[in-house]
Design a protein around this motif. Structure first.
Motif, short mmCIF file in Angstrom:
data_model
loop_
_atom_site.label_atom_id
_atom_site.label_comp_id
_atom_site.label_asym_id
_atom_site.label_seq_id
_atom_site.Cartn_x
_atom_site.Cartn_y
_atom_site.Cartn_z
N THR A 48 0.83 -1.20 0.00
CA THR A 48 0.00 0.00 0.00
C THR A 48 0.87 1.25 0.00
O THR A 48 1.79 1.39 0.82
N TYR A 53 2.37 -0.85 -6.20
CA TYR A 53 0.92 -0.97 -6.07
C TYR A 53 0.22 -0.16 -7.16
O TYR A 53 -0.76 -0.61 -7.76
N GLU A 54 0.72 1.04 -7.44
CA GLU A 54 0.10 1.87 -8.47
C GLU A 54 0.17 1.17 -9.83
O GLU A 54 -0.79 1.22 -10.61
N ALA A 261 -3.42 5.40 -1.85
CA ALA A 261 -3.46 4.31 -2.83
C ALA A 261 -4.91 4.18 -3.29
O ALA A 261 -5.83 4.50 -2.53
N ASP A 287 -3.69 -5.14 -2.43
CA ASP A 287 -2.44 -4.87 -1.73
C ASP A 287 -1.86 -6.13 -1.11
O ASP A 287 -2.57 -7.08 -0.78
N THR A 336 -7.66 -1.49 -1.64
CA THR A 336 -6.32 -1.28 -1.12
C THR A 336 -6.32 -1.38 0.40
O THR A 336 -7.38 -1.39 1.04
#
Length: 502
Positions: A48, A53-54, A261, A287, A336
């Motif tokens: 996260t 994560y993006e 996030a 996540d 997330t």
């Protein structure tokens, strides 16, 4: 660079250099390929607030778009940005007397804003830390057994008692007797993440967790038998109270930052206008843990089964539908911050992009381990809503039995993203592979929780029962279709303790 085992797994997905058979079922192969794309080393465990994560979120949004779903996030997009704060322990040293304690291996800490970063405290061993057993512990580090046994204080009760007695710290011995979910050392890291505007309380004793194997060094010089105390504490047997001669010392380096996030939200519009206000949410969390303390030389917590595989299953269901709606709208939600406290789901429930009154149910995918045959399935909130009846019907047609949670002391119902929906009064459910006591399936299940759960070993190289995966995936497709297509909306059952009060 890919880890050697993961390289093998990646080549298997390409049909090159296979060292184990891939699933014969084409749909299961497609599901596993998406799982590999989301949990390979290049996704770095999808922590996260991380760039990895993006990247994963963008990949999920692209798959949803290609499957014919509509964006259902903020501003007409795919995302709902979740604002958070993170407090991380960057470095820490611990000792008792001249004996060091290994950070994350022998002891860890739950950081809170404003906590002291240097402690030098006398030690008081107080068994299970019942309020009437504490005595004078003002300014001391109180050692408590973290038992889960009925009739003994819970974690919350231990902490409340220590706080009321003026303790400066609570050092909880992680209970090796809790066999249904044994302690796992080392911890990946020590950090606390919370939603902006809801900071955890700073006042009160600092919380530490102690490896039971380290107790001997902590109470050295007391004349007490540490292994015997651990064994008795794990059994819930009577224990003494005493003060240890050493002093508990800790020096912490903390760093706080604002992070965010996105939840990824996508809609399959319903085709029955009379049911357009009854949206079914299908959810899983994207996540994972990301980089952390190495285990067996591996420091990347890929999170393949927890929970990339079940975001992948949402994608596969969307691809099956190919934009063709069911009677009710279906909202696909990849949340997330689940591993940090169900934060994405909590944010969505508090700030829904679909009107709260239109949320008819949540079906959450987590805690699923297709590592042994699917013959029995635990269904959370089985008797609380009509979703339990749907699960019985679909599983029964497949020859799969269902059961209530046989281990409620673990609190699994409250530990995954279905819980914020239930708290808000929305019918919700989730599933866990079940086993018969004493069976080979139970052995595999227990071993995975010891060696795979929240470990780097939850990766693409781990053993998978492909037929079990195929069976659950088919169950989910049929279950989600039934819930979204049947005449009646999911409803609470009379007498459910989870049912919202009028």
């Amino acid at each position: 660079m890919l880890k050697p085992l993961r390289l093998t797994a990646a080549l298997c997905l390409l049909g090159v250099g296979a060292t184990r058979p891939l699933p014969a079922d084409p749909d299961t192969r497609a599901w596993w390929a998406i799982t590999a794309a989301l949990s390979g080393d290049d996704m770095a465990g999808r922590d996260t607030g991380s760039a990895a994560y993006e990247r994963a979120a963008q990949a999920v949004a692209r798959r949803f778009a290609r499957a014919g779903l509509k964006p259902a996030g903020e501003g007409g997009g795919w995302f709902q940005r979740v604002p958070m704060e993170e407090l991380r322990v960057e470095h820490a040293t611990f000792s008792v007397g001249d004996r060091p304690l290994g950070f994350l291996h022998d002891v860890t800490v739950a950081p809170t804003p404003g906590m002291p970063v240097s402690l030098d405290l006398p030690l008081a061993y107080r068994a299970y830390c019942a309020a009437d057993a504490l005595g004078d512990v003002r300014g001391k580090a109180v050692i408590c057994h973290g038992t889960h046994r009925p009739g003994l204080p819970s974690d919350a009760q231990r902490y409340a008692a220590a706080r009321a007695a003026g303790a400066a710290a609570v050092v909880t011995i992680a209970d090796p007797g809790f066999s249904v979910e044994p302690p796992r050392w080392p911890f990946a890291y020590a950090r606390t993440v919370w939603l902006q505007g809801s900071a955890p309380a700073a006042a009160g004793p600092v919380r530490f967790t102690l490896n039971a194997d380290a107790l001997g060094g902590v109470i050295a010089g007391s004349g007490r038998d540490a292994p015997g105390l651990v064994t008795s504490g794990a059994a819930g047997a009577p224990l003494p109270s005493f003060d240890a001669p050493g002093r508990f010392r800790a020096t912490l380096s903390l760093a706080q930052r604002s992070i965010s996030a996105p939840n990824i939200l996508a809609l399959l519009p319903g085709k029955d206008s009379a049911l357009r206000d009854q949206t079914i949410v299908l959810s899983a969390h994207l996540d994972g843990y990301g980089p952390g303390e190495p285990v067996a030389g591996d420091g990347l917590y890929n999170g393949t089964l927890d929970d990339a595989a079940y975001v992948a299953l949402l994608i596969r269901f969307a691809e099956h539908r190919a934009g063709k709606g069911l009677r009710r709208p279906v909202l696909f939600a990849a949340f997330t911050g689940e591993e940090k406290g169900l934060l994405g789901a909590r944010w969505f429930v508090a700030h829904p992009t679909v009107a709260r009154a239109k949320l008819a149910a949540d079906v959450n995918l987590d805690q699923l381990r297709p590592i042994f045959p699917l013959r029995l399935m635990t269904v959370h909130a089985l008797d609380d809503t009509t979703l339990g009846d749907d699960a019985r019907a679909v599983a029964g047609a497949m020859g799969v039995a269902v059961q209530r949670d046989p281990e409620p002391e673990r609190g699994l119902l409250r530990r995954a993203d279905q819980w914020p929906f239930l708290e808000a009064g929305v019918p919700a459910t989730a599933f866990v592979f079940g086993y018969r006591p004493g069976s080979e399936s139970e052995r595999i299940y227990r071993e995975w929780y010891r060696t795979g759960y929240h470990r780097p070993q939850d990766d693409l190289a781990q053993p998978i029962d492909w037929q079990a995966a195929t069976d659950f995936n088919r169950f989910f497709y049929a279950f989600a279709t039934r819930v979204a297509d049947q005449p009646g909306a999911p409803a609470w059952k009379p007498g459910s303790p989870l049912r919202p009060k009028p």
